[in-house]
Write a protein that holds these residues in place. Structure first.
Motif, PDB file in Angstrom:
ATOM      1  N   GLU A 183       0.807  -1.220   0.000  1.00  0.00           N
ATOM      2  CA  GLU A 183       0.000   0.000   0.000  1.00  0.00           C
ATOM      3  C   GLU A 183       0.843   1.275   0.000  1.00  0.00           C
ATOM      4  OE1 GLU A 183      -3.072  -0.361  -0.518  1.00  0.00           O
ATOM      5  OE2 GLU A 183      -3.455  -2.429   0.081  1.00  0.00           O
ATOM      6  N   SER A 184       2.160   1.123  -0.058  1.00  0.00           N
ATOM      7  CA  SER A 184       3.043   2.286  -0.126  1.00  0.00           C
ATOM      8  C   SER A 184       4.417   1.824  -0.581  1.00  0.00           C
ATOM      9  CB  SER A 184       3.173   2.969   1.243  1.00  0.00           C
ATOM     10  OG  SER A 184       3.891   2.141   2.149  1.00  0.00           O
ATOM     11  N   GLN A 185       5.240   2.777  -1.010  1.00  0.00           N
ATOM     12  CA  GLN A 185       6.599   2.443  -1.418  1.00  0.00           C
ATOM     13  C   GLN A 185       7.406   1.911  -0.229  1.00  0.00           C
ATOM     14  OE1 GLN A 185      10.334   4.293  -3.852  1.00  0.00           O
ATOM     15  NE2 GLN A 185       9.128   5.758  -2.727  1.00  0.00           N
ATOM     16  N   GLU A 186       7.232   2.525   0.926  1.00  0.00           N
ATOM     17  CA  GLU A 186       7.996   2.114   2.100  1.00  0.00           C
ATOM     18  C   GLU A 186       7.696   0.658   2.465  1.00  0.00           C
ATOM     19  OE1 GLU A 186       7.764   6.359   1.719  1.00  0.00           O
ATOM     20  OE2 GLU A 186       6.157   4.880   1.838  1.00  0.00           O
ATOM     21  N   GLU A 187       6.407   0.301   2.404  1.00  0.00           N
ATOM     22  CA  GLU A 187       6.000  -1.071   2.692  1.00  0.00           C
ATOM     23  C   GLU A 187       6.597  -2.030   1.663  1.00  0.00           C
ATOM     24  OE1 GLU A 187       1.809  -3.403   2.435  1.00  0.00           O
ATOM     25  OE2 GLU A 187       1.774  -1.569   3.660  1.00  0.00           O
ATOM     26  N   ALA A 188       6.657  -1.581   0.401  1.00  0.00           N
ATOM     27  CA  ALA A 188       7.207  -2.422  -0.660  1.00  0.00           C
ATOM     28  C   ALA A 188       8.699  -2.667  -0.453  1.00  0.00           C
ATOM     29  CB  ALA A 188       6.963  -1.773  -2.016  1.00  0.00           C
ATOM     30  N   CYS A 189       9.434  -1.627  -0.105  1.00  0.00           N
ATOM     31  CA  CYS A 189      10.878  -1.780   0.110  1.00  0.00           C
ATOM     32  C   CYS A 189      11.155  -2.789   1.218  1.00  0.00           C
ATOM     33  CB  CYS A 189      11.503  -0.429   0.459  1.00  0.00           C
ATOM     34  SG  CYS A 189      11.581   0.724  -0.926  1.00  0.00           S
ATOM     35  N   GLU A 190      10.407  -2.656   2.299  1.00  0.00           N
ATOM     36  CA  GLU A 190      10.575  -3.579   3.422  1.00  0.00           C
ATOM     37  C   GLU A 190      10.240  -5.005   2.999  1.00  0.00           C
ATOM     38  OE1 GLU A 190       8.616  -4.265   7.861  1.00  0.00           O
ATOM     39  OE2 GLU A 190       8.630  -2.252   6.982  1.00  0.00           O
ATOM     40  N   GLY A 191       9.159  -5.150   2.226  1.00  0.00           N
ATOM     41  CA  GLY A 191       8.738  -6.484   1.804  1.00  0.00           C
ATOM     42  C   GLY A 191       9.704  -7.130   0.831  1.00  0.00           C
ATOM     43  N   ILE A 192      10.217  -6.353  -0.120  1.00  0.00           N
ATOM     44  CA  ILE A 192      11.147  -6.910  -1.112  1.00  0.00           C
ATOM     45  C   ILE A 192      12.451  -7.327  -0.440  1.00  0.00           C
ATOM     46  CG2 ILE A 192      12.505  -6.383  -3.173  1.00  0.00           C
ATOM     47  CD1 ILE A 192      10.157  -4.422  -3.925  1.00  0.00           C
ATOM     48  N   LEU A 193      13.000  -6.436   0.385  1.00  0.00           N
ATOM     49  CA  LEU A 193      14.245  -6.773   1.076  1.00  0.00           C
ATOM     50  C   LEU A 193      14.035  -7.903   2.080  1.00  0.00           C
ATOM     51  CD1 LEU A 193      15.787  -3.226   1.693  1.00  0.00           C
ATOM     52  CD2 LEU A 193      16.530  -4.944   0.038  1.00  0.00           C
ATOM     53  N   GLY A 194      12.794  -8.028   2.582  1.00  0.00           N
ATOM     54  CA  GLY A 194      12.492  -9.069   3.562  1.00  0.00           C
ATOM     55  C   GLY A 194      12.132 -10.410   2.953  1.00  0.00           C
ATOM     56  N   GLY A 195      12.171 -10.514   1.621  1.00  0.00           N
ATOM     57  CA  GLY A 195      11.946 -11.797   0.968  1.00  0.00           C
ATOM     58  C   GLY A 195      10.500 -12.152   0.705  1.00  0.00           C
ATOM     59  N   LYS A 196       9.581 -11.171   0.773  1.00  0.00           N
ATOM     60  CA  LYS A 196       8.166 -11.459   0.538  1.00  0.00           C
ATOM     61  C   LYS A 196       7.823 -11.605  -0.947  1.00  0.00           C
ATOM     62  CE  LYS A 196       6.416  -9.260   4.755  1.00  0.00           C
ATOM     63  NZ  LYS A 196       5.514  -8.210   5.317  1.00  0.00           N
ATOM     64  N   VAL A 197       8.746 -11.219  -1.813  1.00  0.00           N
ATOM     65  CA  VAL A 197       8.508 -11.290  -3.257  1.00  0.00           C
ATOM     66  C   VAL A 197       9.321 -12.449  -3.831  1.00  0.00           C
ATOM     67  CG1 VAL A 197       8.747 -10.075  -5.452  1.00  0.00           C
ATOM     68  CG2 VAL A 197       8.047  -8.827  -3.392  1.00  0.00           C
ATOM     69  N   LYS A 198       8.633 -13.318  -4.581  1.00  0.00           N
ATOM     70  CA  LYS A 198       9.265 -14.513  -5.135  1.00  0.00           C
ATOM     71  C   LYS A 198       9.247 -14.463  -6.668  1.00  0.00           C
ATOM     72  CE  LYS A 198       9.213 -16.069  -0.863  1.00  0.00           C
ATOM     73  NZ  LYS A 198      10.442 -16.016  -0.024  1.00  0.00           N
TER      74      LYS A 198
ATOM     75  N   SER B 132      15.152  -1.156  -7.816  1.00  0.00           N
ATOM     76  CA  SER B 132      16.569  -1.510  -7.677  1.00  0.00           C
ATOM     77  C   SER B 132      16.742  -2.714  -6.760  1.00  0.00           C
ATOM     78  CB  SER B 132      17.360  -0.319  -7.133  1.00  0.00           C
ATOM     79  OG  SER B 132      17.346   0.759  -8.040  1.00  0.00           O
ATOM     80  N   TYR B 133      15.902  -2.798  -5.729  1.00  0.00           N
ATOM     81  CA  TYR B 133      15.994  -3.938  -4.819  1.00  0.00           C
ATOM     82  C   TYR B 133      15.588  -5.230  -5.530  1.00  0.00           C
ATOM     83  CZ  TYR B 133      16.353  -0.380  -1.153  1.00  0.00           C
ATOM     84  OH  TYR B 133      16.748   0.681  -0.381  1.00  0.00           O
ATOM     85  N   ILE B 134      14.595  -5.138  -6.417  1.00  0.00           N
ATOM     86  CA  ILE B 134      14.216  -6.313  -7.211  1.00  0.00           C
ATOM     87  C   ILE B 134      15.394  -6.759  -8.071  1.00  0.00           C
ATOM     88  CG2 ILE B 134      12.797  -7.055  -9.175  1.00  0.00           C
ATOM     89  CD1 ILE B 134      10.495  -5.403  -7.952  1.00  0.00           C
ATOM     90  N   MET B 135      16.047  -5.789  -8.739  1.00  0.00           N
ATOM     91  CA  MET B 135      17.191  -6.133  -9.584  1.00  0.00           C
ATOM     92  C   MET B 135      18.346  -6.660  -8.739  1.00  0.00           C
ATOM     93  SD  MET B 135      15.950  -5.475 -12.556  1.00  0.00           S
ATOM     94  CE  MET B 135      17.382  -5.609 -13.610  1.00  0.00           C
ATOM     95  N   GLY B 136      18.600  -5.991  -7.626  1.00  0.00           N
ATOM     96  CA  GLY B 136      19.722  -6.381  -6.781  1.00  0.00           C
ATOM     97  C   GLY B 136      19.562  -7.761  -6.175  1.00  0.00           C
ATOM     98  N   ARG B 137      18.317  -8.200  -5.983  1.00  0.00           N
ATOM     99  CA  ARG B 137      18.065  -9.541  -5.438  1.00  0.00           C
ATOM    100  C   ARG B 137      18.008 -10.603  -6.537  1.00  0.00           C
ATOM    101  NH1 ARG B 137      16.656 -10.049  -0.142  1.00  0.00           N
ATOM    102  NH2 ARG B 137      15.624 -12.038  -0.565  1.00  0.00           N
ATOM    103  N   GLY B 138      18.311 -10.200  -7.764  1.00  0.00           N
ATOM    104  CA  GLY B 138      18.361 -11.165  -8.855  1.00  0.00           C
ATOM    105  C   GLY B 138      17.010 -11.576  -9.393  1.00  0.00           C
ATOM    106  N   LEU B 139      15.984 -10.717  -9.199  1.00  0.00           N
ATOM    107  CA  LEU B 139      14.625 -11.057  -9.623  1.00  0.00           C
ATOM    108  C   LEU B 139      14.182 -10.290 -10.864  1.00  0.00           C
ATOM    109  CD1 LEU B 139      12.944 -11.065  -6.075  1.00  0.00           C
ATOM    110  CD2 LEU B 139      13.576 -13.063  -7.449  1.00  0.00           C
TER     111      LEU B 139
END
Length: 562
Positions: A414-429, A455-462
């Protein structure tokens, strides 16, 4: 001249007295008053040197026989504002900049205008103000930053390299020393960030619009050739101001020059933010341009140039400039019948065709010939579908070929901040479609850039397995299957607000579609329970902005009584 009324007669003796008090010699009364809209700011590396540029241009205007009057607009650094509430202020600053230019020039009866922008919102903001004023105008930007030389990096680096490095560090792809090396070397000095990001994209488009001299978008900020460009622009604006019937801003920014600029944008794979800004500039210029027109041009225009972030080893000052710059791209793309109108006038006094005719042929690597284009269609694509009834934008030139067609379950933030936390926290597969909503012009408010989550998506290899969809926008540094500007936005009742976790979303970039695979009956039931959210911010400028802002498909412009 507009200033003549102030320089003659008893009624305006007070105005002349104040001009004298501000340093104007009475012997110069009657010379054209040239407003210098500068944007010097010590927060931004793209603007930190503009105080010296303003002085240089001011002295050149005096030398040419004009009266220079310099003022400053605000300037927000998106890279510094990113990741906190500061980013909410970035896009809204565009309108304040436009207002400032309009106010300062009209309030003081300036005869002509030279604009010194550089970074993201300053270029379009000044262009919007210039359209309102419609007086002789030239743009002379501060110039791009040189690319970074980072030890151990596979190629030159830039700001985007750092953001991707942050995510790479989280999963131990690099260590702290490597991340620090990026931090210390990727942005080596003054200038707008070195890739084909938003700032450089807009400064390049000014060349195609004819409102800036060749080299405006590609000559590095610290290149001696930049000094010559600034001086040439200063002398030329005085020359224009002294003409009996001088060409004005809207004489250059016309329907045909706008198409030239949009064709260039597609040919070079510019930032997706250029779509947002060109729509807003067209609105101020009184031109009818919409997303369907942009899509029409994109389908006709081959993508013949890729620079960072789409192709990380090439940068604008070192590489694009070396092989002929914007004029070389225009010269090659003009070979496609009906794309470029070379008869369009430019501030130099030459037509656009006269300017690009002297450019070199494609080098074959940085700028490709038409027969070896990266793609037969433009670097930006406009998608439509039930999820974006009024359209959305993707930088197709930066999408992994594997992701041009993708279908996957929605993971909602529901926000960019929530997305950053979720992506870095492994919630996106792998296979997911990230949905970030309530980040549009009204809902954000302010339509934040999404460089951090992408950038976090790219950096995590996704990057080759995950898509992202948002009613917010992206940095020009963004690459990957990142679809933004979804319109209508969630806060305006757009369908993106009805998506639920696990819903299947289909993306087909070649066929320009984005679809939420949920039946109309189910969506109708969800619509019954949907309610507009309370504004996130209820006081200050952002509250006023949210009440007036339109969705991205109209450029996010402000409209009273909309």
């Amino acid at each position: 001249m507009r200033s003549a009324k102030l320089m003659n007669g008893r009624v305006f003796a007070g105005a002349r007295a104040l001009y004298r008090a501000a340093g104007v010699d009475g012997k110069d009364f009657g010379k054209p008053i040239i407003a210098i809209a500068n944007s010097f700011d010590e927060f931004l590396p793209g603007h930190v040197h503009l105080n010296k540029v303003g002085r240089l241009i001011s002295e050149a205007i005096k030398e040419a026989g004009g009266i220079p009057r310099e003022f400053n607009t605000m300037a927000v650094d998106d890279g510094i504002a990113m990741g906190h509430t500061g980013m909410l202020y970035s896009l809204p600053s565009r309108d304040i900049i436009a207002d400032t230019v309009e106010y300062q020039v009209n309030a003081h009866c300036a005869d002509a205008l030279i604009c010194i922008p550089n970074c993201d919102k300053i270029v379009p903001g000044m262009l919007m103000g210039a359209m309102r004023l419609n007086i002789p105008t030239i743009f002379a930007s501060g110039g791009p930053m040189r690319a970074g030389k980072t030890p151990g990096a596979p190629h030159d680096t830039d700001l985007n390299s750092i953001f991707e490095g942050v995510a790479a560090r989280v999963i131990d792809k690099i260590d702290d020393a490597q991340l620090e090396a990026l931090e210390c070397t990727a942005c080596p000095g003054p200038g707008s960030c070195s890739g084909m990001f938003t700032a450089n994209s807009m400064n390049c488009l000014c060349e195609a619009l004819g409102i800036a001299l060749p080299g405006n978008g590609t000559i590095a900020a610290d290149d001696p050739a930049r000094v010559e460009l600034w001086r040439k622009a200063a002398f030329r604006i005085v020359e224009l101001a002294k003409m009996e019937n001088p060409p004005r801003a809207k004489d250059f920014v016309t329907a045909k020059s706008f198409q030239n600029a949009l064709v260039l944008d597609m040919a070079m794979g510019g930032s997706s933010n250029t779509v947002l800004h060109t729509l807003a500039i067209a609105n101020e210029a009184g031109l009818k341009v919409d997303l369907k027109e942009l899509d029409r041009i994109s389908r006709m225009t081959p993508n013949i140039c890729k620079l960072a972030p789409s192709k990380g080893e090439f940068h604008i000052a070192e590489d694009c400039r070396r092989v002929g710059g914007i004029m070389a791209i225009l010269k090659e793309i003009a070979k496609v019948p009906g794309l470029i109108d070379g008869s369009a006038p430019t501030v130099s006094g030459k037509t656009l065709a006269e300017e690009y005719s002297a450019a070199p042929d494609p080098d074959g690597t940085v700028i490709r010939p038409l027969e070896n284009a990266y793609s037969k269609v433009g670097g930006l694509a406009i998608l439509f579908g039930n999820l974006a009834a009024n359209g959305c934008v993707v930088k197709a030139a930066g999408v992994d070929p594997k992701m041009l067609v993708h279908k996957g379950p929605a993971v909602i933030f529901e926000s960019q901040e929530e997305a950053c936390e979720g992506i870095l926290g492994g919630k996106v597969k792998e296979g997911d479609v990230v949905v970030i909503r309530y980040e549009g012009p009204k809902g954000g408010p302010g339509m934040q850039e999404m460089l951090a989550p992408t950038s976090y998506i790219m950096g995590r290899g996704l990057g080759s397995s995950v898509a992202l969809i948002t009613d917010g926008r992206f940095s020009g540094a963004t690459h990957g299957a990142c679809i933004g500007h979804v319109s209508p936005e969630a806060a305006a009742g757009g369908l993106i607000g009805l998506v639920e976790p696990g819903d299947i979303i289909s993306i087909d970039i070649p066929n320009r579609s984005v679809t939420l695979e949920v039946s109309d009956d189910v969506l109708a039931e969800r619509r019954k329970t949907w309610k507009p959210r309370e504004p996130k911010i209820k006081t200050g400028y952002l509250a006023k902005y949210a009440s007036l802002a339109t969705s991205a498909d109209t450029g996010g412009v402000l409209r009273v009584g909309k």
